[in-house]
Every structure is written in C-alpha cells, then in structure tokens.
Design an enzyme around this catalytic site. Sequence first.
Site, short mmCIF file in Angstrom:
data_model
loop_
_atom_site.label_atom_id
_atom_site.label_comp_id
_atom_site.label_asym_id
_atom_site.label_seq_id
_atom_site.Cartn_x
_atom_site.Cartn_y
_atom_site.Cartn_z
N ASP A 103 44.26 43.62 42.75
CA ASP A 103 43.01 44.04 43.38
C ASP A 103 42.41 45.19 42.56
O ASP A 103 42.26 45.04 41.34
CB ASP A 103 43.30 44.42 44.84
CG ASP A 103 42.08 44.83 45.64
OD1 ASP A 103 41.31 43.94 46.04
OD2 ASP A 103 41.90 46.04 45.86
N HIS A 301 44.38 36.45 49.12
CA HIS A 301 44.17 37.61 48.25
C HIS A 301 45.44 38.41 47.97
O HIS A 301 45.57 38.99 46.89
CB HIS A 301 43.14 38.54 48.90
CG HIS A 301 42.81 39.75 48.08
ND1 HIS A 301 42.19 39.68 46.86
CD2 HIS A 301 43.03 41.07 48.31
CE1 HIS A 301 42.02 40.89 46.36
NE2 HIS A 301 42.53 41.75 47.22
#
Length: 326
Positions: A103, A301
């Site tokens: 991320d 994610h």
Amino acid sequence: MPYTEVIHRLVPTPAGRLHLAEQGTGPLVLLVHGFPECWYSWRHQLPALAAAGYRAVAIDVRGYGRSSRPDALDSYRMLELVADNVAVVDALGERSAVVVGHDWGANIAATSALLRPDVFRAVGLLSVPYTPPGGPKPSEVFAGMGGPEEFYVPYFQRPGRAEAEIEPDVRGWLAGFYAALSADTMPDADAPDPHFVTPGGTLRDRFPAGRLPGWLDEADLDVYAGEFERTGMTGALNRYRNMDRDWADLADHTGVPLTQPSLFLGGALDASTTWLSDAIEAYPTTLPGLRSSHILDGCGHWIQQERPQDTNRLLTEWLAALPGAV
C-alpha cells in the site's frame, strides 16, 4: 537469534525514533506497511523470512505505532520517510537491504530504492504498482474523480476531517475499512463504491457491517485498534496530505525507472491493481529489473494478510534468486 523470536526495539532516525520488530539473521529485508496498519501487518512474513535465512525487520512508519509522530505536517513528506528507512538500515549496522512495501509502504519502498540505490539493492511492491514520479499534480487529478461524489484521497487530505469520522469509534471504523477492501467481505460490484463519499456523508456509510474478513480475527483487530486509539489518526493521514509536496520534491526524477531487481504482487479484486493496470502494463519500461510479477486470483487489498502462504512463497522465491541471496 532464533527465528522463532521477535525482538522489538527503538532506533534513532530523523523522525526521532522508529519502532521495529525483528526476526531472524542473514541479509536484511526491510518491511514497510501501509494505511491504516503497523508493523503487525507483516506478522506472517517475519517468521517465514527468518526461517528462510533472512533478517526480517518490520517497521512502524513515522506517525504510526511506537514510532515518533512529529507535529509538522510536512514532516510526513516522502523524502523524510526515505531518510527514515536509510537510518534504520544504518542503525541496524547494515550497509544495504532489500525493501518491501505494501500500500503506501509500496510507494515508500519504491521511492527509497529510486533515491538511494546505494542502500536498497532490490525492491518488492505489494498491491500498489510502481509509477515513476511526474505527471499531473495529484490534487488536480483527484479533484476530477467521482463527479458529484468525493474520492477518498481528497477526503483524507483536509486536516481534521477524517479524524472526526474515525476517532470516535476507531475499532468499528477499522473493521469496516478492512472489510471493504477484503475479497470475502467487499461490497458487490453493483453496490456503491466504498472509495467514494456521498456529498455530506462519510466513508463509513459504505463499509460492510456485521462481520470481519477471514484474515482478521478479533485479536488482530484489537492490535490495530489499540495502536490507533493510543496514537490517533493524524500521523497516518498526514501521508495523504503531502502528495502535492512529494510531487514537487521528486520533480527532478520525473519518468525515472526503477532498475533494481524487483517484485510485484497484486490482488485481482484490489482496486489498487485494477485502476492502475496501465502502470503494470508499463513495467517493461518503468520497472526493467522486474523478476517476479503475480496477480493473485480472489484476493483483495490486504494481500500479505489475506494470502500469507502465497505471499511468503513468492517473496522467498524471489529473494532466493537475488544476487547476494542466502
């Protein structure tokens, strides 16, 4: 140090101090988390890397966990975070490291490798593809997204705004945010997108409610919630509030590729992967040292937590093939 043992320590950096969790001995692998996480997001990788013969070190990025939280907003610019990573390597008595990020940590890892190739000999990127510096000013790009709705990035960029949503119920907000971006709990494709905010609304309005994703149990959520309840959210959110500053700081590196040996892992159901598919297609130009690239089917994610065994296998295989590997 036995690979079963995790050592926590504080080391001096330009931020003041950085907290890290360390496991194993061997070539240094620096693990950099994203938002809203901490060193704990690498809990599955630390023992796997240690068992494979590496010195695995997961940091709390400045603003998070037990690391320093400077007051000045511009203390969270990318150049400062790169300097922290370099200082960690030095404080550990090492001359070089492989840096791996997820991320926002992927952006931090990529920029660390871009600016300090003398320190970071290889780079692994999870969830967020590499895009070279340059292009339009970020605030102008994000302002044009979503039509009447507001993209989450500008929503996060106004100081105090997201804090007012999150901090009254940190635990509940985190649970919803993690669920919204996880493969097994994310909203259906035809549901309102949780990356956008309705005028006058909040991000949380679109989070799934009532169950945790499979990778996150109550004890895991306790760790994350406990950290942010103690620190507040401002240090973490200040990363978003420096994007235009980063754009200016890195202007001299516009279009510059990352040439070190690299790895990319993405989730097939992750918006970070699908929205940035053009960046992945550009890898022959922008990431010419790419040695391993995989999109994991059925993954959202939080890739190293949703799919720890796959992530560990692909990561250790890539590391083993690097020059100077174990």
